[in-house]
Design a protein around this motif. Sequence first.
Motif, PDB file in Angstrom:
ATOM      1  N   ALA A   1       8.838  61.310 -18.066  1.00  0.00           N
ATOM      2  CA  ALA A   1       9.480  60.804 -16.854  1.00  0.00           C
ATOM      3  C   ALA A   1      10.852  60.209 -17.161  1.00  0.00           C
ATOM      4  CB  ALA A   1       8.590  59.751 -16.201  1.00  0.00           C
ATOM      5  N   LYS A   2      10.977  59.544 -18.291  1.00  0.00           N
ATOM      6  CA  LYS A   2      12.249  58.940 -18.694  1.00  0.00           C
ATOM      7  C   LYS A   2      13.319  59.992 -18.910  1.00  0.00           C
ATOM      8  CE  LYS A   2      14.221  56.131 -22.431  1.00  0.00           C
ATOM      9  NZ  LYS A   2      13.912  55.439 -23.717  1.00  0.00           N
TER      10      LYS A   2
ATOM     11  N   TRP B   1      13.589  62.996 -17.427  1.00  0.00           N
ATOM     12  CA  TRP B   1      13.954  63.803 -16.268  1.00  0.00           C
ATOM     13  C   TRP B   1      15.360  63.437 -15.788  1.00  0.00           C
ATOM     14  CZ3 TRP B   1       8.807  62.546 -13.351  1.00  0.00           C
ATOM     15  CH2 TRP B   1       7.803  63.434 -13.759  1.00  0.00           C
TER      16      TRP B   1
ATOM     17  N   ASP C   1      18.075  62.993 -12.647  1.00  0.00           N
ATOM     18  CA  ASP C   1      17.901  62.506 -11.275  1.00  0.00           C
ATOM     19  C   ASP C   1      17.537  63.655 -10.340  1.00  0.00           C
ATOM     20  OD1 ASP C   1      18.530  60.024 -12.212  1.00  0.00           O
ATOM     21  OD2 ASP C   1      20.505  59.907 -11.263  1.00  0.00           O
TER      22      ASP C   1
ATOM     23  N   VAL D   1      13.851  64.485 -10.678  1.00  0.00           N
ATOM     24  CA  VAL D   1      13.012  63.482 -10.019  1.00  0.00           C
ATOM     25  C   VAL D   1      12.969  63.737  -8.519  1.00  0.00           C
ATOM     26  CG1 VAL D   1      12.780  61.037  -9.441  1.00  0.00           C
ATOM     27  CG2 VAL D   1      13.372  61.717 -11.777  1.00  0.00           C
TER      28      VAL D   1
ATOM     29  N   TRP E   1       9.727  64.847  -6.262  1.00  0.00           N
ATOM     30  CA  TRP E   1       9.261  63.999  -5.168  1.00  0.00           C
ATOM     31  C   TRP E   1       9.202  64.780  -3.852  1.00  0.00           C
ATOM     32  CZ3 TRP E   1       6.743  59.648  -5.189  1.00  0.00           C
ATOM     33  CH2 TRP E   1       6.603  58.932  -3.993  1.00  0.00           C
TER      34      TRP E   1
ATOM     35  N   ILE F   1      15.825  57.068  -6.555  1.00  0.00           N
ATOM     36  CA  ILE F   1      15.445  57.824  -7.755  1.00  0.00           C
ATOM     37  C   ILE F   1      14.676  56.926  -8.722  1.00  0.00           C
ATOM     38  CG2 ILE F   1      16.310  59.001  -9.813  1.00  0.00           C
ATOM     39  CD1 ILE F   1      16.484  60.694  -7.305  1.00  0.00           C
ATOM     40  N   THR F   2      15.134  55.698  -8.889  1.00  0.00           N
ATOM     41  CA  THR F   2      14.441  54.754  -9.772  1.00  0.00           C
ATOM     42  C   THR F   2      13.018  54.508  -9.292  1.00  0.00           C
ATOM     43  OG1 THR F   2      16.512  53.643 -10.371  1.00  0.00           O
ATOM     44  CG2 THR F   2      14.467  52.404 -10.699  1.00  0.00           C
TER      45      THR F   2
ATOM     46  N   ARG G   1      10.909  57.765  -9.757  1.00  0.00           N
ATOM     47  CA  ARG G   1      10.617  58.018 -11.167  1.00  0.00           C
ATOM     48  C   ARG G   1       9.419  57.169 -11.611  1.00  0.00           C
ATOM     49  NH1 ARG G   1      14.157  60.104 -14.949  1.00  0.00           N
ATOM     50  NH2 ARG G   1      15.938  59.622 -13.586  1.00  0.00           N
ATOM     51  N   GLU G   2       9.373  55.921 -11.163  1.00  0.00           N
ATOM     52  CA  GLU G   2       8.248  55.039 -11.490  1.00  0.00           C
ATOM     53  C   GLU G   2       6.956  55.534 -10.851  1.00  0.00           C
ATOM     54  OE1 GLU G   2       9.508  51.232 -10.145  1.00  0.00           O
ATOM     55  OE2 GLU G   2      10.875  50.883 -11.841  1.00  0.00           O
TER      56      GLU G   2
ATOM     57  N   GLN H   1       4.992  58.492 -12.472  1.00  0.00           N
ATOM     58  CA  GLN H   1       4.243  58.230 -13.689  1.00  0.00           C
ATOM     59  C   GLN H   1       3.208  57.128 -13.445  1.00  0.00           C
ATOM     60  OE1 GLN H   1       6.615  56.151 -16.780  1.00  0.00           O
ATOM     61  NE2 GLN H   1       8.306  56.182 -15.304  1.00  0.00           N
TER      62      GLN H   1
END
Length: 323
Positions: A83-84, A86, A88, A91, A95, A126-127, A130-131, A134
């Motif tokens: 995930a880190k 990827w 933007d 991500v 989604w 995006i932040t 991304r969380e 995962q």
Amino acid sequence: MPKPRKAQISLDATPYYHCVSRCVRRAFLCGLDDLTGKSYEHRRGWLENKLLSLPAIFAIDIAAYAIMSNHYHVVLYVDAEQAKNWTDYEVAERWHKLFRGSLISMKFLKHQELTEGEKITLDLQITKWRERLQDISWFMRVLNEAIAREANREDQCSGRFWEGRFKSQALLDEKALLACMAYVDLNPVRAKMARTPEHSDHTSVKKRYQTAIQTQEPNPSKNQVKELLPFTGYPNNEQKKGLPVPLTDYLALVDWTGRVVRDDKRGALSNTLPPILDRLSLDQQEWLRLSQSFEKSYKTFAGDSDKIKLVSQLLGYQRVRTT
């Protein structure tokens, strides 16, 4: 009162988690309802197909699963590093396979020009996404909501289909991981729904067996099920992502355990034991106890008592139950 999910999960301690979700209605998730005579067997396919599709979107892999009559088990591996790494764009693209996203993210995916304000908003989105991609809770939410909608539509009703919270157990070491996977894979055998692991429908072990027998080579990459976390063999200096034992060793262990469970011969075990038990420093009785009653043997955390104490302190637990 149950602990919040964030107090039960620590990726610093382990990336592996055993999750169980159960229905709330008398109507079955799958199987045959003896009262009405109606079969819900087709819902196993719904759940299995949806479950196996999600690792292509989330940074979460499936190590084991079993779909039962009114609940299912799944062992998950959270790949935070994936995930880190990827972009933007990746991500946002992932989604949007689950949800509509936002007008700004739609513009971003169409490569349209964004204002400075829109860029700031997109960065925050995006932040957050991304969380979530995962996050085990979001993985289970997406899976359960999809099946609940289909089941409610079929039953012509509304309301909850699943219990409000799924159960999760952190698997802190190799012994806990393999015992839990065997416990999950052997659920249909223990419930007498299948005679042998390789004949237990809608389980990870059956899919692994079916793929493994298609080649004579013991552990090649093509011998692995692409939707499942692969077995990569015993750890070495060039260890890739995957389960830390050879596939053939695990299948032999599950086969041996399944024969004992099926025949109920705890007092007359074979002298020929799978060599993996020696590596785990487990005697046969201890292994059988864990692989047949894993959920009862451990609570929130599963593993060596010292590791359970350490993780409990890390997450702020005042009381620690090691067994």
